[in-house]
Design a protein around this motif. Structure first.
Motif, PDB file in Angstrom:
ATOM      1  N   UNK A  34       0.638  -1.004  -0.021  1.00  0.00           N
ATOM      2  CA  UNK A  34       0.074   0.085  -0.118  1.00  0.00           C
ATOM      3  C   UNK A  34       0.707   1.263   0.066  1.00  0.00           C
ATOM      4  N   UNK A  35       1.887   1.145  -0.119  1.00  0.00           N
ATOM      5  CA  UNK A  35       2.907   2.384  -0.051  1.00  0.00           C
ATOM      6  C   UNK A  35       3.233   2.998  -1.661  1.00  0.00           C
ATOM      7  N   UNK A  36       3.636   4.228  -1.555  1.00  0.00           N
ATOM      8  CA  UNK A  36       3.795   5.081  -2.769  1.00  0.00           C
ATOM      9  C   UNK A  36       4.924   5.880  -2.352  1.00  0.00           C
ATOM     10  N   UNK A  37       6.136   6.009  -3.474  1.00  0.00           N
ATOM     11  CA  UNK A  37       5.790   5.472  -4.919  1.00  0.00           C
ATOM     12  C   UNK A  37       6.090   3.824  -4.729  1.00  0.00           C
ATOM     13  N   UNK A  38       5.619   3.133  -5.871  1.00  0.00           N
ATOM     14  CA  UNK A  38       5.718   1.643  -5.842  1.00  0.00           C
ATOM     15  C   UNK A  38       6.601   0.953  -6.640  1.00  0.00           C
ATOM     16  N   UNK A  39       7.054  -0.143  -6.110  1.00  0.00           N
ATOM     17  CA  UNK A  39       8.068  -0.791  -6.759  1.00  0.00           C
ATOM     18  C   UNK A  39       9.461  -0.379  -6.880  1.00  0.00           C
ATOM     19  N   UNK A  40      10.000  -0.575  -5.604  1.00  0.00           N
ATOM     20  CA  UNK A  40      11.338  -0.004  -5.409  1.00  0.00           C
ATOM     21  C   UNK A  40      12.421  -0.811  -6.288  1.00  0.00           C
ATOM     22  N   UNK A  41      13.585  -0.325  -7.093  1.00  0.00           N
ATOM     23  CA  UNK A  41      14.159  -0.763  -7.959  1.00  0.00           C
ATOM     24  C   UNK A  41      15.710  -0.726  -7.322  1.00  0.00           C
ATOM     25  N   UNK A  49      26.122  -5.620  -2.439  1.00  0.00           N
ATOM     26  CA  UNK A  49      25.995  -4.147  -1.978  1.00  0.00           C
ATOM     27  C   UNK A  49      24.912  -3.507  -3.053  1.00  0.00           C
ATOM     28  N   UNK A  50      23.719  -3.427  -2.491  1.00  0.00           N
ATOM     29  CA  UNK A  50      22.567  -2.767  -3.266  1.00  0.00           C
ATOM     30  C   UNK A  50      22.198  -1.662  -2.879  1.00  0.00           C
ATOM     31  N   UNK A  51      21.742  -0.770  -4.092  1.00  0.00           N
ATOM     32  CA  UNK A  51      21.403   0.575  -3.926  1.00  0.00           C
ATOM     33  C   UNK A  51      20.231   0.995  -4.555  1.00  0.00           C
ATOM     34  N   UNK A  52      19.280   1.658  -3.630  1.00  0.00           N
ATOM     35  CA  UNK A  52      18.118   2.078  -4.429  1.00  0.00           C
ATOM     36  C   UNK A  52      18.230   3.156  -5.416  1.00  0.00           C
ATOM     37  N   UNK A  53      17.743   2.869  -6.791  1.00  0.00           N
ATOM     38  CA  UNK A  53      18.122   3.774  -7.848  1.00  0.00           C
ATOM     39  C   UNK A  53      16.894   4.245  -8.127  1.00  0.00           C
ATOM     40  N   UNK A  54      15.506   3.885  -7.810  1.00  0.00           N
ATOM     41  CA  UNK A  54      14.556   4.464  -8.100  1.00  0.00           C
ATOM     42  C   UNK A  54      13.247   3.535  -7.989  1.00  0.00           C
ATOM     43  N   UNK A 316      17.597  19.417  -0.741  1.00  0.00           N
ATOM     44  CA  UNK A 316      17.511  19.170  -2.205  1.00  0.00           C
ATOM     45  C   UNK A 316      16.079  19.565  -2.581  1.00  0.00           C
ATOM     46  N   UNK A 317      15.723  19.676  -3.840  1.00  0.00           N
ATOM     47  CA  UNK A 317      14.568  20.353  -4.200  1.00  0.00           C
ATOM     48  C   UNK A 317      13.336  19.563  -4.245  1.00  0.00           C
ATOM     49  N   UNK A 318      13.934  18.110  -4.384  1.00  0.00           N
ATOM     50  CA  UNK A 318      12.916  17.069  -4.429  1.00  0.00           C
ATOM     51  C   UNK A 318      13.133  16.023  -3.218  1.00  0.00           C
ATOM     52  N   UNK A 319      12.362  15.248  -2.735  1.00  0.00           N
ATOM     53  CA  UNK A 319      12.582  14.210  -1.761  1.00  0.00           C
ATOM     54  C   UNK A 319      13.811  13.160  -2.079  1.00  0.00           C
ATOM     55  N   UNK A 320      14.809  12.790  -1.207  1.00  0.00           N
ATOM     56  CA  UNK A 320      15.749  11.957  -1.643  1.00  0.00           C
ATOM     57  C   UNK A 320      14.988  10.499  -1.904  1.00  0.00           C
ATOM     58  N   UNK A 321      15.430   9.595  -2.533  1.00  0.00           N
ATOM     59  CA  UNK A 321      14.907   8.175  -2.445  1.00  0.00           C
ATOM     60  C   UNK A 321      14.629   7.440  -1.090  1.00  0.00           C
ATOM     61  N   UNK A 322      13.529   6.764  -1.007  1.00  0.00           N
ATOM     62  CA  UNK A 322      13.487   6.026   0.317  1.00  0.00           C
ATOM     63  C   UNK A 322      12.539   6.492   1.054  1.00  0.00           C
TER      64      UNK A 322
END
Length: 514
Positions: A34-41, A49-54, A316-322
């Protein structure tokens, strides 16, 4: 060379991993419910070592979640009466740009855990899970969740063949299908037994194609961690081959905490794990046939300790990922530019206890022992408004501490601690204008809430915390009265009015785990 590595590879609420490789790059997605944005990549070069990219779903036109029960998304269930979701796909030519994903193309075929398989002749097969039309006669009734497959036209999403049932389970649940081809065989991987202690992974193979006939492996299930193991409820596996021809499995699991003789629900929910896989007699052997553990061994892997500290100064001008919202927001209720260096929230008219989208920004908890902190400026002009920080399981179970106007004296402010269980605690703030630092100390067993006022503090880091109350981790992971506990603990920032909008914004100077 076999090296030691740490599981889970992606800690915190990250269930149902699906993985691919492109050249030397691995990409992995997980469910977001139920969370947004959906489908973390996530992206990795080495599987460790994994990094959230979008995220794949970042617009309302892609994902419009309104009032789901906990553990749901765009599908719906209440008890066992289901509106089966009509799945869709999105696509992109640039996985690094989360705004490049297309709007959805919806399928005709209903079901959850949908999976696409491209055969060598470019035929595309869609497999999904939904209830058998011809129910199993037994009492009590089985769920009868089974895997069905059909061919599909990707341009339209239209089915081009009748669906065929290709796998059902004596447990009553076969889900999480993935089809892959290796050599002359097609392989069907399924998660069976339900998502709790009976969860395990099965495999079948066929020489004919995705419609079968299918032959069950002689060593099913591929593994089965039990209810006394340090990693439990394992399933929903997907598989990938690296550039050296080695195979790997990713899957979900939970790591509960043992308290005395009892296992307590993991605050992290379902996380993403990794084990090696080999092939013997044209059948897959996962992790040498052994149970998955928190420390594993595999070729070319290494031990990675995940970072403890994280901080967002909102520069930053937009929310950081996560950062995540509960449900899709219906309007813009925040700003990063009106008061630079602050996250400004304009609380909407919904409290945290309703199933719609409140003004609430959340981050996943990834470590059992950590401290969550934020600094807030909020001068309420209505006794029906509040802003603060929260430990969030779902809208039935959360614990918060926030600033409100005193109901007895409109010239004064109070701090209200609302625990998931037990009585509320309120304390009058000394200053009616100062910023307040809110602190949540997270341990294996408890979340403890504290604060201090910053009106007369020269060094914020040295100011003593005044503790206001706590709530046990067991109480924080209670099963919801409706829905399912499929997600994990999150901590966040909020502002709300009780059936009214906050006319005064709440400014958060930073948020951090330390």
């Amino acid at each position: 060379m076999e090296n030691t590595y740490q599981n889970p590879i992606i800690p915190g609420f990250n269930p149902d991993p699906s993985i691919i490789r492109s050249g030397s790059d691995f990409f992995l997605i997980t469910s977001s419910f139920e969370y947004y944005p959906g489908i973390p990549i996530y992206h990795s070069k080495d599987l460790i070592c994994w990094n959230l990219i979008g995220h794949a779903l970042t617009r309302r036109s892609q994902l419009d979640i309104r009032t789901p029960e906990p553990g749901e998304g765009f599908g719906h269930q209440r008890s066992d009466d289901r509106v089966w979701p009509r799945g869709f796909y999105v696509k992109t030519n640039n996985i690094w740009d989360e705004e490049s994903w297309s709007d959805p193309v919806f399928f005709d075929q209903v079901g959850f855990d949908q999976d696409l398989f491209w055969d060598n002749n470019d035929t595309v097969y869609l497999s999904s899970t939904y209830r058998k039309l011809q129910r199993t006669p037994c009492d009590p009734p089985l769920k009868d969740f089974a895997i069905h497959v059909c061919t599909v036209d990707l341009a339209t999403g239209n089915s081009t063949s009748q669906p065929k049932l290709i796998r059902e389970s004596s447990s009553g649940v076969a889900e999480g299908s993935h089809i892959l081809k290796r050599g002359k065989y097609y392989y069907l991987f399924t998660a069976e037994g339900g998502t709790e202690s009976g969860h395990c992974e099965w495999v079948s193979r066929s020489e004919k194609g995705p419609f079968g006939p299918w032959e069950l492996a002689p060593n099913n299930p591929l593994w089965r961690n039990g209810s006394e193991d340090e990693v439990q409820n394992i399933g929903h596996a997907d598989f990938v081959e690296d550039t050296n021809g080695r195979w790997w499995a990713v899957f979900l699991g939970v790591r509960p905490v043992k308290s005395g003789n009892q296992w307590r629900t993991s605050v992290f929910g379902r996380e993403s794990f990794l084990v090696p896989m080999t092939w013997e007699g044209e059948w897959p052997v996962v992790n040498g046939g052994q149970k998955a553990t928190l420390r594993g061994t595999g070729p070319s892997l290494y031990l990675l300790e995940h970072a403890v500290a994280w901080r967002d100064d909102f520069t930053q001008s937009k929310l950081v990922l996560g950062w995540y919202r509960k449900n899709t927001p219906t309007k813009v209720d925040f700003s990063l530019t009106e008061n630079p260096g602050n996250l400004r929230l304009y609380g909407g008219p919904y409290t945290l206890s309703v199933p719609t989208c409140p003004t609430l920004f959340l981050r996943k908890q990834t470590r059992p022992v950590t401290t969550w902190q934020t600094r807030i400026s909020f001068l309420p002009e209505s006794p029906n408004t509040e802003a603060g920080t929260v430990v969030w399981w779902n809208y039935f179970t959360y614990s918060s501490v926030g600033i409100r106007m005193s109901p007895a004296d409109s010239s004064k402010r109070i701090l209200r601690f609302r625990p998931a269980t037990g009585d509320e605690v309120t304390m009058e703030l000394k200053s009616q204008t100062s910023d307040v630092k809110l602190v949540v100390a997270c341990s294996q067993d408890q979340y403890t809430f504290g604060f201090f006022e910053l009106s007369n503090v020269a060094n914020e880091e040295e100011a003593p915390v005044q503790w206001i109350g706590g709530v046990g981790a067991e109480a924080m992971t209670a099963n919801p009265p409706v829905g399912q506990p499929f997600t994990g603990m999150m901590l966040g920032l909020y502002a709300f009015g009780e059936l009214e909008r906050c006319l005064v914004p709440a400014d958060f100077k930073y948020a951090e785990f330390c």
